[in-house]
Design a protein around this motif. Structure first.
Motif, PDB file in Angstrom:
ATOM      1  N   ASP A  39     -11.883   1.337  -2.932  1.00  0.00           N
ATOM      2  CA  ASP A  39     -12.589   0.514  -1.942  1.00  0.00           C
ATOM      3  C   ASP A  39     -11.946   0.582  -0.557  1.00  0.00           C
ATOM      4  O   ASP A  39     -12.359  -0.146   0.354  1.00  0.00           O
ATOM      5  CB  ASP A  39     -12.632  -0.949  -2.403  1.00  0.00           C
ATOM      6  N   GLN A  49      -2.841   1.274  -8.628  1.00  0.00           N
ATOM      7  CA  GLN A  49      -3.899   0.509  -7.990  1.00  0.00           C
ATOM      8  C   GLN A  49      -3.357  -0.843  -7.539  1.00  0.00           C
ATOM      9  O   GLN A  49      -2.381  -1.365  -8.092  1.00  0.00           O
ATOM     10  CB  GLN A  49      -5.063   0.283  -8.965  1.00  0.00           C
ATOM     11  N   TYR A  73      -7.789  -0.938  -4.307  1.00  0.00           N
ATOM     12  CA  TYR A  73      -7.228   0.302  -3.760  1.00  0.00           C
ATOM     13  C   TYR A  73      -7.070   1.303  -4.911  1.00  0.00           C
ATOM     14  O   TYR A  73      -6.620   0.935  -5.987  1.00  0.00           O
ATOM     15  CB  TYR A  73      -5.855   0.032  -3.128  1.00  0.00           C
ATOM     16  N   PRO A  74      -7.442   2.571  -4.764  1.00  0.00           N
ATOM     17  CA  PRO A  74      -7.871   3.223  -3.505  1.00  0.00           C
ATOM     18  C   PRO A  74      -9.381   3.379  -3.361  1.00  0.00           C
ATOM     19  O   PRO A  74      -9.835   3.812  -2.299  1.00  0.00           O
ATOM     20  CB  PRO A  74      -7.214   4.582  -3.615  1.00  0.00           C
ATOM     21  N   GLU A 110      -8.338   2.734   1.683  1.00  0.00           N
ATOM     22  CA  GLU A 110      -6.959   3.216   1.584  1.00  0.00           C
ATOM     23  C   GLU A 110      -6.042   2.575   2.618  1.00  0.00           C
ATOM     24  O   GLU A 110      -4.867   2.918   2.687  1.00  0.00           O
ATOM     25  CB  GLU A 110      -6.931   4.740   1.730  1.00  0.00           C
ATOM     26  N   ASP A 111      -6.576   1.685   3.417  1.00  0.00           N
ATOM     27  CA  ASP A 111      -5.732   0.962   4.384  1.00  0.00           C
ATOM     28  C   ASP A 111      -6.061  -0.522   4.310  1.00  0.00           C
ATOM     29  O   ASP A 111      -7.108  -0.933   3.794  1.00  0.00           O
ATOM     30  CB  ASP A 111      -5.954   1.487   5.812  1.00  0.00           C
ATOM     31  N   LEU A 162      -9.652  -2.618   3.262  1.00  0.00           N
ATOM     32  CA  LEU A 162      -9.672  -3.428   2.038  1.00  0.00           C
ATOM     33  C   LEU A 162     -10.038  -4.876   2.341  1.00  0.00           C
ATOM     34  O   LEU A 162     -10.833  -5.492   1.616  1.00  0.00           O
ATOM     35  CB  LEU A 162      -8.303  -3.355   1.353  1.00  0.00           C
ATOM     36  N   LYS A 176       0.775   3.882  -3.027  1.00  0.00           N
ATOM     37  CA  LYS A 176       0.467   5.290  -2.768  1.00  0.00           C
ATOM     38  C   LYS A 176       1.550   6.188  -3.344  1.00  0.00           C
ATOM     39  O   LYS A 176       1.267   7.238  -3.940  1.00  0.00           O
ATOM     40  CB  LYS A 176       0.333   5.505  -1.263  1.00  0.00           C
ATOM     41  N   LEU A 186       0.823  -1.205   0.000  1.00  0.00           N
ATOM     42  CA  LEU A 186       0.000   0.000   0.000  1.00  0.00           C
ATOM     43  C   LEU A 186       0.858   1.257   0.000  1.00  0.00           C
ATOM     44  O   LEU A 186       0.562   2.237  -0.704  1.00  0.00           O
ATOM     45  CB  LEU A 186      -0.931   0.005   1.220  1.00  0.00           C
TER      46      LEU A 186
END
Length: 842
Positions: free
Chosen positions: A543, A442, A540-541, A545-546, A550, A437, A433
């Motif tokens: 659905d 994605q 991601y993102p 962001e952590d 998810l 980011k 992640l």
């Protein structure tokens, strides 16, 4: 016979005023700071009457010995106490050299000294030992106190009787005390002096106390033997001092012999070295034991010269560890065996040497063949023969390192499949992640599990299920891309991380690839299994962001996938959370359903189509929710099983059904058997038999009118437990029914082993009876099998006249279903039982 005593008893007293000598001749002395004491101690910290010294006559060596008592003769103790040789004593028999402490500033030393005048008399009489002298009048002499008056002796008076001698006697005693106070007399070590004719000219009191037979033995005594002969050699060399060891009765003494030509005498000072010799012997033995231990110990030990860094000694264990011989390793430098940079080694040793600290850590040592070995090493700075050394203690930790690596692997991997576990997956997801980011890309998280895996586990056993999971994991890995991560989340649940995707279509293609990979059957032993799975996907993102979000959303998508037919994938949609939330609310409400009396039982009749009468009732659980209305059992029963609430709910249902059946019997209705379903979790309770027995006794229902319905799944969880429990229930008279008959894998064996009374043909066979001839064959076989085992056979789910007709043609006599009656409330069921006959044409 002389009137002198051969021994004099002396107290050397020190207080805040002075140091003085007191000769003890009387029987009783009081000591303290009060002026009326026989012996005044000048110290404000000392009690007024601090201690009492009393003469003792029982000991054989002296004519008179003394005991010191804390406090006075009336039993009053001192404030500070009396400390003898470092120990607080209330009473103590004094011995030569005893140290007595009254306070921090006041103390005394007790001595038994030999009377020098008596020695002169012995010498004049050829050293004949006289009889003990008569005890003279008691006197007390204080070098700094003025003459005191004669007083009467009484037991109850603190003041002790003191006899004041005449001035001439007092002067004589003072002179004698000055002689006795000289070093030789008060010296605790024996001192002997003889002339060149071999005659004893002087012995101090310590000698007489230690060597009582010296006068009888004379020059034959070990301490005097050979002294005159040695003197001839000493005179020629002008060596006036000689030291030798003398052994007497297992004691060892060091004798310092001084030849004194000017006085024509030989003087000896005797020191008891017994304890020292014993310590030296013990030390030598200890060193030998230590060397033997070092040679045999499994840890490697070696010494390094602090200056040259050369190995000066190494035990066999260390030599064997590195593959050197003892001769080869001596002379090697520390840098040859420690696989660290020279600067690092020197810096560490400098810190150990400077701070005088021991070092404990791990390192790599180099073997003779160049290979490295993991070791735990302890390093200390020591002195050996006045040379600075470093002592290394080394332990081979190769196996420990392997174990640690294995533990590390086990902590982050699933032991069955070898895949990463939940902990490692979460860590890898967090890293992916952060990268996604940073790169603004994605990624996708998949949640998947095997459809109906529980049936396989229950029917074929957990060992078989484990083998299937291992094969499934390998097949799952084979269809992923390089860099994708698959982990076992738990049970039959797996997670997949796709760290780089361009869009959701790419995640869908990988989902399709997984389905394709699982299409071929799994060949396990004699079984050929077709396994399907369901997949939930979160991106991601959009659905989440952590990682937690998810995973939760992918799980929600999986749940919806299974709800809508299984064996396909679903992407997460925001509406799924609200549905999951509703399920959570339902679970929370279920926890309070019992106490709010929201649960109730409905009863469905079982009909004998031959007699056209009711032959039994099945109790069916319902939940009347205050807001949702009547909740379907398909919704809340799985929730109850997952949360464990099925146990108290099932107990309530059993008790309620038995109570209702007893009410019908007491109302005069025809007795019928009440069937109650037991969930697998409820059946596996260790208290099941006791619970059933307790409910029957409480409700008053005879066991023969209760039938417990067991599914094959319940049996498979622990067949041995099931056998014992069912036999106990059957012995009580309770009937046992196998529910959902025909849907399992090995029911024939159970029919033979377990005490069943009834078979219930599952509704899935009855439902399709009109267009599936093979189902008719299954039902016919089941009916024939039941009759062969002398069991009742009940067909469930009968809803049409055609089904009734076909079942009748197959000789099935008992049925249950909507054709006869839907599940009824207790009141409606009562009315149904009151009918004389059932209209089968309705």
């Amino acid at each position: 016979m002389s009137d002198r005593q051969p021994f004099c008893h002396i107290l050397v007293i020190e207080d805040t005023k002075a140091k003085r000598i007191v000769l003890l001749k009387g029987n009783v002395y009081s000591l303290g700071r009060a002026s009326d004491n026989a012996i005044v101690i000048h110290d404000p910290l000392v009690s007024r009457y601090h201690a009492t010294v009393i003469g003792e006559t029982q000991l054989p060596l002296q004519n008179n010995s003394f005991r010191i008592i804390d406090g006075d003769l009336q039993g009053n103790r001192s404030t500070n106490g009396v400390i003898i040789n470092g120990k607080n004593c209330s009473s103590h028999i004094l011995k030569h050299g005893d140290s007595i402490i009254f306070s921090r500033q006041s103390k005394a030393t007790y001595h038994i000294a030999y009377d020098s005048g008596y020695l002169e008399e012995l010498a004049n009489n050829n050293h004949k030992q006289p009889e003990p002298a008569k005890q003279s009048e008691s006197t007390a002499l204080d070098a700094e106190s003025s003459p005191v008056q004669r007083t009467q002796i009484t037991k109850n008076d603190r003041k002790q009787t003191i006899f004041s001698p005449s001035e001439s006697e007092e002067d004589s005693d003072r002179l004698k005390l000055l002689q006795l106070a000289s070093f030789p007399e008060l010296n605790p070590y024996p001192i002997i002096e003889i002339n060149l004719q071999g005659e004893i000219t002087y012995l101090n009191s310590a000698t007489l106390l230690k060597f009582k037979d010296i006068y009888q033995a004379k020059l034959n005594h070990p301490l005097l033997a050979g002294l005159l002969e040695k003197y001839q050699n000493v005179a020629a060399t002008n060596e006036n001092l000689f030291i030798r060891e003398v052994c007497i009765d297992r004691q060892v003494f060091e004798q310092h012999i001084h030849y004194l030509p000017e006085s024509q005498s030989i003087r000896s000072y005797i020191f008891d070295f017994t304890e020292r010799k014993q310590m030296e012997k013990a030390l030598r033995e200890s060193e030998e034991r230590y060397r033997a231990i070092v040679r045999q110990i499994s840890e490697g030990i070696f010494l390094v010269d602090a200056n040259t860094k050369q190995i000066v000694e190494a035990n066999p264990s260390y030599c064997n560890l590195l593959g050197y011989s003892s001769a080869e390793i001596i002379g090697l430098r520390l840098y040859d065996v420690v696989a660290l940079e020279t600067q690092v080694i020197d810096r560490s040793l400098q810190e150990i040497s400077t701070k005088k600290l021991d070092f404990l850590g791990e390192s790599l040592h180099r073997r003779r063949d160049g290979s490295l070995v993991n070791v735990e090493v302890s390093v200390s700075s020591i002195l050996s023969s006045d040379k600075a050394m470093f002592c290394f203690v080394v332990r081979d930790i190769t196996e420990r390192k392997k174990s640690e690596a294995m533990l590390q692997y086990q902590a982050f991997h699933d032991l069955l499949t070898g895949l990463p576990n939940r902990t490692l997956f979460n860590r890898q997801l967090s890293q992916a992640l952060a990268k996604a980011k940073h790169e603004k890309r994605q990624l996708a998280v998949m949640f998947l599990d095997l459809d109906r895996f529980k049936n396989i586990n229950d029917s074929l056993g957990h060992a078989f299920g484990d083998r299937l999971l291992k094969h499934f994991a390998q097949r799952l890995k084979s269809c992923l891309r390089k860099g994708d991560i698959v982990a076992r989340w738990g049970g039959d649940e797996f997670t997949v991380l796709l760290p780089q995707i361009d869009d959701s279509e790419e995640a869908a293609r990988i989902g399709q690839r997984i389905f394709q990979a699982l299409k071929p059957a799994f060949e396990l032993e004699e079984h050929q299994l077709f396994v399907r799975n369901s997949i939930g996907i979160a991106i991601y993102p959009q659905d989440g962001e952590d990682g937690e979000t998810l995973l939760r959303n992918a799980d929600a998508a999986l749940y919806r996938s299974k709800e809508q037919g299984r064996n396909h994938y679903r992407f997460y949609r925001p509406t799924m959370n609200s549905e999951t939330s509703e399920l959570l609310k339902l679970e929370i409400s279920l926890h309070r359903a019992l106490e709010r009396k929201e649960l109730l039982l409905y009863y469905q009749p079982q009909v004998n189509i031959v007699t056209e009468k009711v032959c039994g009732m099945e109790a069916l659980l319902r939940w009347q929710h205050p807001e949702l209305g009547l909740v379907s059992p398909d919704k809340f029963i799985p929730l109850a099983e997952e949360t464990g609430l099925i146990v108290p709910i099932g107990e309530w249902a059993l008790k309620t059904a038995c109570t209702q059946n007893k009410i019908w019997q007491m109302a005069g209705l025809m007795p019928v058997r009440m069937s109650v379903n037991l969930s697998p979790i409820q059946f596996q309770q260790a208290t099941l038999v006791a619970t059933v027995n307790s409910i029957l006794q409480e409700t008053g229902l005879e066991p023969q009118w209760l039938e417990l319905e067991i599914t094959e799944t319940s049996l498979l969880q622990d067949i041995q437990f099931a056998r014992v429990a069912l036999l106990k229930l059957a012995n009580m008279g309770v009937h046992i029914s196998m529910d959902d008959f025909g849907t399992g894998y090995s029911f024939l064996g159970y029919l033979k082993q377990l005490p069943f009374n009834t078979l219930k043909i599952d509704r899935c066979f009855v439902r399709d009876l009109h267009n599936k001839p093979e189902d008719m064959a299954i039902i016919s076989a089941a009916i024939t099998l039941g009759q062969g085992f002398n069991l009742r056979v009940i067909a469930e789910g009968v809803e049409t006249q055609q089904q009734l007709k076909l079942l009748r043609s197959l000789n099935c006599k008992e049925m249950q279903g909507y054709l006869f009656s839907r599940p009824l409330s207790a009141e409606d069921a009562t009315q149904f039982l009151q009918q004389e006959r059932i209209n089968l044409l309705a």
